[in-house]
Design an enzyme around this catalytic site. Structure first.
Site, PDB file in Angstrom:
ATOM      1  N   ASP A  96       0.836  -1.034   0.063  1.00 13.82           N
ATOM      2  CA  ASP A  96       0.037   0.028   0.138  1.00 13.82           C
ATOM      3  C   ASP A  96       0.884   1.198  -0.139  1.00 13.82           C
ATOM      4  O   ASP A  96       1.590   1.515   0.765  1.00 13.82           O
ATOM      5  CB  ASP A  96      -0.805  -0.069   1.266  1.00 13.82           C
ATOM      6  CG  ASP A  96      -1.981   0.678   1.142  1.00 13.82           C
ATOM      7  OD1 ASP A  96      -2.112   1.695   0.367  1.00 13.82           O
ATOM      8  OD2 ASP A  96      -3.452   0.270   1.782  1.00 13.82           O
ATOM      9  N   ASP A 196      -3.029   4.652  -2.254  1.00 14.01           N
ATOM     10  CA  ASP A 196      -3.926   5.422  -1.559  1.00 14.01           C
ATOM     11  C   ASP A 196      -4.107   6.738  -2.220  1.00 14.01           C
ATOM     12  O   ASP A 196      -3.490   7.315  -2.618  1.00 14.01           O
ATOM     13  CB  ASP A 196      -3.050   5.658  -0.131  1.00 14.01           C
ATOM     14  CG  ASP A 196      -4.209   6.088   0.975  1.00 14.01           C
ATOM     15  OD1 ASP A 196      -5.005   5.340   1.071  1.00 14.01           O
ATOM     16  OD2 ASP A 196      -3.794   6.961   1.254  1.00 14.01           O
ATOM     17  N   GLU A 246      -6.781   3.866  -5.296  1.00 17.50           N
ATOM     18  CA  GLU A 246      -7.862   4.412  -4.342  1.00 17.50           C
ATOM     19  C   GLU A 246      -8.474   5.662  -5.029  1.00 17.50           C
ATOM     20  O   GLU A 246      -7.530   6.648  -4.683  1.00 17.50           O
ATOM     21  CB  GLU A 246      -7.574   4.174  -3.006  1.00 17.50           C
ATOM     22  CG  GLU A 246      -8.910   4.401  -2.238  1.00 17.50           C
ATOM     23  CD  GLU A 246      -8.760   4.926  -0.831  1.00 17.50           C
ATOM     24  OE1 GLU A 246      -9.497   4.933   0.126  1.00 17.50           O
ATOM     25  OE2 GLU A 246      -7.657   5.625  -0.590  1.00 17.50           O
ATOM     26  N   HIS A 320     -10.934  -1.756   5.297  1.00 13.74           N
ATOM     27  CA  HIS A 320     -10.280  -0.955   6.580  1.00 13.74           C
ATOM     28  C   HIS A 320     -11.037   0.262   6.746  1.00 13.74           C
ATOM     29  O   HIS A 320     -11.154   0.762   7.933  1.00 13.74           O
ATOM     30  CB  HIS A 320      -9.268  -1.106   6.725  1.00 13.74           C
ATOM     31  CG  HIS A 320      -8.525  -0.034   5.824  1.00 13.74           C
ATOM     32  ND1 HIS A 320      -8.618  -0.125   4.559  1.00 13.74           N
ATOM     33  CD2 HIS A 320      -8.047   0.934   6.102  1.00 13.74           C
ATOM     34  CE1 HIS A 320      -7.880   0.865   3.878  1.00 13.74           C
ATOM     35  NE2 HIS A 320      -7.599   1.635   4.672  1.00 13.74           N
ATOM     36  N   ASP A 321     -11.741   0.705   5.891  1.00 11.56           N
ATOM     37  CA  ASP A 321     -12.509   2.311   6.331  1.00 11.56           C
ATOM     38  C   ASP A 321     -14.197   2.036   6.301  1.00 11.56           C
ATOM     39  O   ASP A 321     -14.613   2.997   6.241  1.00 11.56           O
ATOM     40  CB  ASP A 321     -12.191   3.202   5.091  1.00 11.56           C
ATOM     41  CG  ASP A 321     -10.720   3.552   4.839  1.00 11.56           C
ATOM     42  OD1 ASP A 321     -10.128   3.377   5.846  1.00 11.56           O
ATOM     43  OD2 ASP A 321     -10.189   3.844   3.737  1.00 11.56           O
TER      44      ASP A 321
HETATM   45  O1  TEU Z   1      -8.696   6.647   2.582  1.00  8.40           O
HETATM   46  C1  TEU Z   1      -9.336   7.676   1.972  1.00  8.40           C
HETATM   47  C2  TEU Z   1     -10.552   8.267   2.394  1.00  8.40           C
HETATM   48  O2  TEU Z   1     -10.914   9.400   1.874  1.00  8.40           O
HETATM   49  C3  TEU Z   1     -11.653   7.380   2.991  1.00  8.40           C
HETATM   50  O3  TEU Z   1     -11.794   6.143   2.882  1.00  8.40           O
HETATM   51  C4  TEU Z   1     -11.921   7.983   4.206  1.00  8.40           C
HETATM   52  O4  TEU Z   1     -11.548   6.898   5.312  1.00  8.40           O
HETATM   53  C5  TEU Z   1     -13.212   8.285   4.279  1.00  8.40           C
HETATM   54  O5  TEU Z   1     -13.489   9.139   3.306  1.00  8.40           O
HETATM   55  C6  TEU Z   1     -13.469   9.276   5.581  1.00  8.40           C
HETATM   56  O6  TEU Z   1     -14.939   9.203   5.818  1.00  8.40           O
HETATM   57  C7  TEU Z   1      -7.508   6.260   2.471  1.00  8.40           C
HETATM   58  C8  TEU Z   1      -7.228   4.985   3.702  1.00  8.40           C
HETATM   59  O7  TEU Z   1      -7.747   3.757   3.118  1.00  8.40           O
HETATM   60  C9  TEU Z   1      -7.382   5.567   4.997  1.00  8.40           C
HETATM   61  O8  TEU Z   1      -7.570   4.227   5.858  1.00  8.40           O
HETATM   62  C10 TEU Z   1      -6.608   6.631   5.186  1.00  8.40           C
HETATM   63  O9  TEU Z   1      -6.907   7.023   6.381  1.00  8.40           O
HETATM   64  C11 TEU Z   1      -6.653   7.607   4.222  1.00  8.40           C
HETATM   65  O10 TEU Z   1      -6.466   7.135   2.986  1.00  8.40           O
HETATM   66  C12 TEU Z   1      -5.455   8.661   4.479  1.00  8.40           C
HETATM   67  O11 TEU Z   1      -4.312   8.166   4.131  1.00  8.40           O
END
Ligand code: TEU
Length: 543
Positions: A96, A196, A246, A320-321
């Site tokens: 990642d 990411d 992503e 994970h989000d």
């Molecule tokens: O996530 C990006 C992101 O904007 C979302 O999934 C976010 O968690 C959500 O919009 C909030 O409501 C990526 C990663 O997957 C995440 O874990 C990180 O925190 C983020 O980037 C920052 O690196």
């Protein structure tokens, strides 16, 4: 670039997967210890979320050194062993790459703070005074997207947490640093990469206030993003490797550009539009039941749109989000097993590459936490304060967080019925869901009717039926909100599939399209046939 179409990716959040040394924190040796479990499931790649040196303010998405392993996760030797052992089982590792921002503890940011002009140019600093923000943009984790540094008399941009400073991709030196990191990991035997929020890297020429939104329209799919991606892929030497970007708040048109074969950008991308159909007015923190018609329309638009222009989708419900899909779009009580299988079927037969997030294959649910002390995620803790500050009651705030928190997907992997679900012999960094005594890998492994056995079947079907990986897709019954239905066809062997999924807890009558009556049932989550689709029933027919 075709070799990812019949593959399945399994996502591991190492912090919550398996703890090998009893410190309550999952680690790389824990992943190695579970490779046989993953090989048995049949997956081709493991995407591991970041385990690089990091203060862990955002669980590793705040990287302090892209080439070093955080000691909490293990050592470089542990990673090398994992790569070797995975390779023996025909499994490749995807890392990642968090290239939109670094931790403020990264040496580059520290040198910028110390006054080195070279490293100030690695980030987005704006001269100013403490009372005058450069723009009114809002951080994705709540609050302003700028932080003032008094000793420099400058603000820096952070689209995420205040400890995650955005990099300046306009600077060629930054782009070369990133390509070099890819070359480093490729040389270690890494087989692919997940990038990411990579569609946020290209910022505008002029920074201006956003009076219509939170600022995202100025930097999302920004002006040079395709150019920078092409350059990164070429300079990093990763063209032809499996890659996934992503894409935050992206568009179909841009995702076609990111993934169309011949563009030499990425293999596929994640978009999140289908995971906002339960956001009231687009607000993640405003609850609403899922709008099934909107969900179906988004699937159809993205599937048919990507198909028409040779783009490629990553297929997923969970990561994970995100809250657990079974709790969110299915039922984690009466129809737990049925709905977990139906949701899996709904996406695994679509055109694209499926991703299974750890525990999804067991039907893991949200933990239903009841106190703010149980949460760990920086976003959840920020929004707890924001929602309380807006005057919402404690009970209402906790209800919202319980449904929307990213921690829903981060509770320990449920291995067995022993203490802490077999994840750790110590105290886990975050609590387990109470249902681990019944929902766990040990209980599901040998049960042919389990959710896990169903996922294993899905992975194998993808390898056996070319129409799943190579066929075309057409959506049916677009007006029926309860029934997700599509046809796969156009494979070289002439095989066709009809996928029917009842998205609801009530019976849904269905009239089979012409030519499908009496065809063979390939898969389903109810054994006996019936006239209507029962709650969360899915059926896949073949001819
Ligand atoms: O996530 C990006 C992101 O904007 C979302 O999934 C976010 O968690 C959500 O919009 C909030 O409501 C990526 C990663 O997957 C995440 O874990 C990180 O925190 C983020 O980037 C920052 O690196």
């Amino acid at each position: 670039m075709n070799d990812f179409k019949d593959k399945v990716v399994y996502q591991i959040y190492p912090k919550s997967f398996m703890d090998s040394n009893g410190d309550g924190f999952g680690d790389l040796k824990g992943v190695t210890a579970k490779l046989d479990y993953l090989a048995d499931l049949g997956v081709d790649y493991l995407w591991l979320t970041p385990f690089f040196s990091s203060p862990q303010r955002d669980n590793g998405y705040d990287v302090a050194d892209y080439r070093a392993i955080d000691p909490r996760y293990g050592t470089m030797e542990d990673l090398e062993e994992l790569i070797r052992e995975a390779d023996k089982r025909g499994i490749g590792l995807m890392l990642d790459m968090v290239f939109n921002h670094t931790s403020t503890e990264h040496a580059w940011f520290q040198r910028a703070l110390a006054g080195e002009k070279k490293y100030q140019d690695y980030y987005i600093f704006k001269n100013g005074t403490p009372d005058n923000l450069p723009t009114n943009w809002v951080s994705k984790f709540g609050g302003p997207a700028w932080q003032y540094v008094p000793q420099l008399g400058k603000w820096y941009l952070h689209l995420f947490d205040v400890t995650q400073a955005d990099l300046n991709w306009e600077n060629p030196a930054v782009r070369e640093e990133m390509a070099d990191i890819l070359r480093f990991w490729k040389a270690k035997g890494i087989k692919g990469f997940r990038f990411d929020v990579v569609n946020l890297i290209s910022k505008p020429e002029v920074y201006e206030d956003d009076f219509a939104g939170d600022g995202r329209r100025f930097y999302t799919d920004g002006r040079n993003v395709h150019k920078y991606l092409k350059e990164l892929v070429a300079a990093g030497g990763i063209d032809g490797m499996v890659t996934v970007g992503e894409m935050s708040s992206t568009s179909l048109e841009n995702c076609i550009g990111y993934t169309a074969a011949g563009n030499h950008e990425l293999s596929m991308c994640f978009n999140f539009h289908h995971l906002k159909v339960d956001y009231k007015n687009g607000d993640k923190w405003a609850l609403m039941p899922a709008d099934h018609l909107a969900l179906k329309k988004l699937f159809q638009t993205w599937q048919e749109g990507m198909q028409a222009h040779d783009g490629w989708n990553a297929l997923f419900w969970c990561n994970h989000d995100q809250p657990r899909a079974v709790s969110r779009f299915g039922s984690d009580t009466a129809y737990w097993k049925e709905s977990a299988k139906m949701l899996a079927t709904a996406i695994h037969f679509m055109r694209g590459t499926p991703y299974i997030y750890q525990g999804e294959e067991l039907g893991m649910t949200n933990p239903h936490f009841t106190s703010i002390d149980q949460y760990r995620d920086v976003e959840s803790l920020n929004y707890y304060n924001i929602l309380r500050g807006e005057g919402k009651s404690e009970a209402e705030t906790l209800d919202i967080i319980a449904q929307r928190s990213r921690d829903n997907g981060r509770t320990p992997m449920q291995w067995d019925a022993s203490a802490n679900a077999g994840f750790t012999t110590g105290t886990p960094w975050i609590g387990t869901a109470d249902n681990y005594q019944t929902i766990n890998a040990a209980a599901e492994m040998d049960d042919p009717d389990s959710v896990r056995s169903f996922y294993k079947t899905l992975v194998h079907l993808r390898k056996q039926h070319k129409v799943i990986s190579e066929g075309k897709i057409e959506f049916l019954f677009p007006e029926n909100a309860d029934l997700l239905a599509y046809r796969r066809y156009g494979a070289p062997d002439g095989e066709e599939l009809l996928v029917l999924c009842n998205l609801t807890a009530h019976e849904v009558p269905v009239t089979l399209p012409e030519g499908w009556a009496g065809t063979e049932k390939l898969l389903g989550n109810y054994t006996e046939m019936a006239a209507a689709l029962r709650p969360y029933e899915c059926t896949v027919l073949k001819k």
